[in-house]
Each structure stands twice: as structure tokens, then as C-alpha cells.
Enzyme design. Structure first.
Site, PDB file in Angstrom:
ATOM      1  NE  ARG A  51      47.625  27.395 112.459  1.00 41.87           N
ATOM      2  CZ  ARG A  51      46.506  28.387 112.543  1.00 41.87           C
ATOM      3  NH1 ARG A  51      45.788  28.882 114.162  1.00 41.87           N
ATOM      4  NH2 ARG A  51      46.163  28.839 111.136  1.00 41.87           N
ATOM      5  CB  THR A  52      53.486  25.968 110.722  1.00 40.98           C
ATOM      6  OG1 THR A  52      52.390  25.554 111.452  1.00 40.98           O
ATOM      7  CG2 THR A  52      54.840  25.250 110.640  1.00 40.98           C
ATOM      8  CE  LYS A  80      63.756  36.683  89.567  1.00 38.45           C
ATOM      9  NZ  LYS A  80      65.010  37.235  90.354  1.00 38.45           N
ATOM     10  NE  ARG A 101      53.504  24.510 105.630  1.00 37.03           N
ATOM     11  CZ  ARG A 101      52.246  24.519 106.665  1.00 37.03           C
ATOM     12  NH1 ARG A 101      50.953  25.332 106.343  1.00 37.03           N
ATOM     13  NH2 ARG A 101      51.967  24.216 107.940  1.00 37.03           N
ATOM     14  CG  HIS A 129      52.535  19.532 108.851  1.00 40.13           C
ATOM     15  ND1 HIS A 129      53.738  19.956 110.129  1.00 40.13           N
ATOM     16  CD2 HIS A 129      51.969  20.448 108.752  1.00 40.13           C
ATOM     17  CE1 HIS A 129      53.465  21.602 110.249  1.00 40.13           C
ATOM     18  NE2 HIS A 129      51.850  21.592 109.780  1.00 40.13           N
TER      19      HIS A 129
HETATM   20  C1  NCD Z   1      48.235  22.456 108.874  1.00 37.78           C
HETATM   21  C2  NCD Z   1      48.431  21.957 107.510  1.00 37.78           C
HETATM   22  O1  NCD Z   1      49.841  22.183 107.244  1.00 37.78           O
HETATM   23  O2  NCD Z   1      48.749  20.656 107.506  1.00 37.78           O
HETATM   24  N1  NCD Z   1      47.932  22.703 109.568  1.00 37.78           N
HETATM   25  C3  NCD Z   1      49.032  23.158 110.513  1.00 37.78           C
HETATM   26  O3  NCD Z   1      50.176  23.335 110.346  1.00 37.78           O
HETATM   27  N2  NCD Z   1      48.712  23.967 111.725  1.00 37.78           N
HETATM   28  C4  NCD Z   1      46.800  21.796 108.840  1.00 37.78           C
HETATM   29  C5  NCD Z   1      45.571  22.344 107.851  1.00 37.78           C
HETATM   30  O4  NCD Z   1      46.200  23.456 107.086  1.00 37.78           O
HETATM   31  O5  NCD Z   1      44.726  22.137 108.148  1.00 37.78           O
END
Ligand code: NCD
Length: 311
Positions: A51-52, A80, A101, A129
Site C-alpha cells: 500500500r504505502t 553493496k 521506508r 509512520h
Molecule cells: C504498516 C507499517 O508498515 O507499519 N503498514 C502500512 O504501512 N500500512 C502496518 C504493518 O505493517 O503492520
């Protein structure tokens, strides 16, 4: 230049403006379709995501821009031995904005310090997040008509769940919010969160049984047990099915108790709950695109004629 590393990087007023902008985008998408013509977002994902990452890319494409990036550390020069600082210096030559991320807390901050373009934290380890938090808050604002004056239950892995840590920090700035933390003893919310609430005199309860808490909640924020942050598989297996939200539990809840979940869902919400009108987890995903479009416009300082004022 502005970055988005924690939800507290925006003031409460700026968050309101951001949601007004996201709502205008939802209702008048055509007005924003060329706002980012020629711009690029780089999505630097060292950890898995569906999703993100796709939501960031869709957001930029909806604004007329384009997207590039990598989807795992093994596909990048991290394999690397390249540092995040060097990677972002390089990416600054290719893109106008970056979403990162990483499994290490603080990685987005390191990137921001070395970047010539705005950096968005798309999740740093168990820490924060912020874009998930903003879309969670927009969903609450749309469904409840307000941010504040409600009791929110957070259930599941409150120890490792960064979406929980991020959302508690953000909601602590609104009046009348009461928190109920529902978790097994081993997955309790970290002390730094409860200490922050104590310092601000914000009420909270901790409990193990969802049955005991569900009747008093206005919002229930479910989370999965974060397998990848466990030190051993046995503990994960023991705790993974600790909570399963099903029809029986939903029958005990208020008629307007909305259920949110950052997704991905594993077992913690039975699929029989999906058809309940109070299940809001797929609505969250849709708001996520509008919120990320609003964030991109705001950080790039792009104003659309006739659009809502950017934060
Ligand atoms: C979350 C995350 O990555 O922290 N997912 C997301 O971004 N929607 C929650 C999760 O991974 O449980």
C-alpha cells in the site's frame, strides 16, 4: 525545505489545512491533475510494502508526475554496503521528493539531513509512520466529523507497531481523547509513550481482554503482530492469534464504533467483519492517496489556483 519525519512536524492548524486540501482533491481531482507535471517522486523502500509505496506512486501520478525507486534493500546499493546518507545524496540528483521506508529507527532523519530534496518518512523501524497517521486521522475526521472527544482503543502489537506509536503522539494534541491500550503483557505499549501521556495528563488504560474494553470505544484501531520485529519465531507463534475481532465481539460494540487497521491484516480481523458498515479499513486506503497527494503538494510548496490553501 520541509521534510515529514513525524506527525508532529505539522502543527494542528497545518494538519487541518492538509485535510481540507485532501478533501478538495477527493472532490475535484481534475483541478490537481497537472499540479506536478514533470516532477518525480523516488520511493526508497528497504522494507516490504504494498500500500504505502504504491499509494505514494499513485499520488504522484495522479498529480501529473512520475515515480521511480526500489522495493527492497537487496535490489539497491544497500546490498553493496552503501549508506542511507550516500543513497539520498544520489537520489537528490534524480528526483524532486523522496519517500523512504527502512527497518532502522531514525533512518529517515539521517536521509533528511543529507538530502537536497524533501524527505517523507514512510516508516522507520518500530518508531514512526507519519503518512499512515495522517490518513488514519483523516479517516477519523471524515467518519466521526471531529478529531478529539472520543475514546480510542488500540489493540494488538503495541510494542513494535509504529503506526500505533505515531498515532498516539499525533492524537495527544487534541482535546478529550482517551486511550485504551489492549495487548498481551509482552506487547505492551512502550514506556516512552505512557510517560508522554502522563506528562500531558492525558487519560489512558491498559488491559489484556478486548471483551472488557470494546463496549466503551468510539474507535478501535486493530494491528497485526509484527513478526519481522520479533527476536524468535516461538514468541511470534504464541502471540499471533491472541486477538481475533469477529462478529461476536462487534455485537458488543457501539453502533458507531468504527474499526480501523493500517493493513496488512493477518488473522486479527475475521473476514466476516468486512461487510459490517463499521469496518473502515479499506476506506483508509482510499483516503491515503488523497492525503499523500496533499502532502506532496505541501512539501513541494505547489499551490493550485482555486484549490484549498496548502499547509
Ligand atoms: C504498516 C507499517 O508498515 O507499519 N503498514 C502500512 O504501512 N500500512 C502496518 C504493518 O505493517 O503492520
Amino acid at each position: 525545505m520541509r521534510h515529514l519525519l513525524t506527525p508532529l512536524d505539522f502543527s494542528v492548524e497545518e494538519i487541518d489545512q492538509l485535510f481540507d486540501l485532501a478533501s478538495d482533491i477527493e472532490h475535484h481531482p481534475a483541478k490537481y491533475a497537472h499540479a506536478c507535471d514533470g516532477k518525480k517522486i523516488a520511493t526508497l523502500f528497504y522494507e516490504p510494502s504494498t500500500r504505502t509505496r504504491l499509494s505514494f506512486e499513485a499520488a504522484m501520478i495522479n498529480l501529473g508526475g512520475s515515480a521511480l525507486g526500489f522495493q527492497s534493500a537487496v535490489n539497491s546499493s544497500a546490498s553493496k554496503g552503501e549508506s542511507v546518507a550516500d543513497t539520498i545524496r544520489v537520489i537528490s540528483c534524480f528526483a524532486d521528493i523522496a519517500a523512504i521506508r527502512h527497518n532502522k529507527e531514525g533512518a529517515a532523519m539521517v536521509a533528511a539531513r543529507n538530502s537536497r530534496i524533501p524527505v517523507i518518512n514512510a516508516g522507520d523501524g518500530g518508531h514512526m509512520h507519519p503518512t499512515q497517521t495522517l490518513l488514519d486521522m483523516m479517516t477519523i475526521r471524515e467518519l466521526k466529523g471531529r478529531l478529539g472527544n472520543f475514546t480510542i482503543g488500540m489493540c494488538g502489537d503495541l510494542k513494535f507497531g509504529r503506526t500505533v506509536h505515531s498515532l498516539v503522539n499525533a492524537l495527544a494534541r487534541y482535546p478529550g481523547v482517551k486511550f485504551v491500550f489492549i495487548s498481551p503483557q509482552e506487547l505492551r505499549v512502550p514506556d516512552y509513550i505512557t510517560e508522554m501521556l502522563d506528562d500531558k495528563n492525558i487519560p489512558y488504560e491498559e488491559t489484556i481482554r478486548l471483551e472488557d474494553a470494546i463496549t466503551k470505544l468510539d474507535i478501535l484501531y486493530m494491528t497485526r503482530v509484527q513478526r519481522e520485529r520479533f527476536f524468535n519465531e516461538e514468541d511470534y507463534v504464541r502471540l499471533k492469534d491472541f486477538y481475533i475481532l469477529d462478529k461476536r465481539l462487534m455485537n458488543m460494540a457501539k453502533d458507531d464504533m468504527y474499526v480501523l487497521h493500517p493493513l496488512p491484516r493477518v488473522n486479527e480481523i475475521s473476514t466476516e467483519v468486512d461487510s459490517d458498515p463499521r469496518a473502515a479499513y479499506f476506506k483508509q486506503v482510499q483516503y491515503g492517496v488523497y492525503v499523500r497527494m496533499a502532502i506532496i503538494l505541501t512539501l513541494l510548496d505547489i499551490h493550485v489556483d482555486g484549490g484549498e490553501t496548502n499547509a
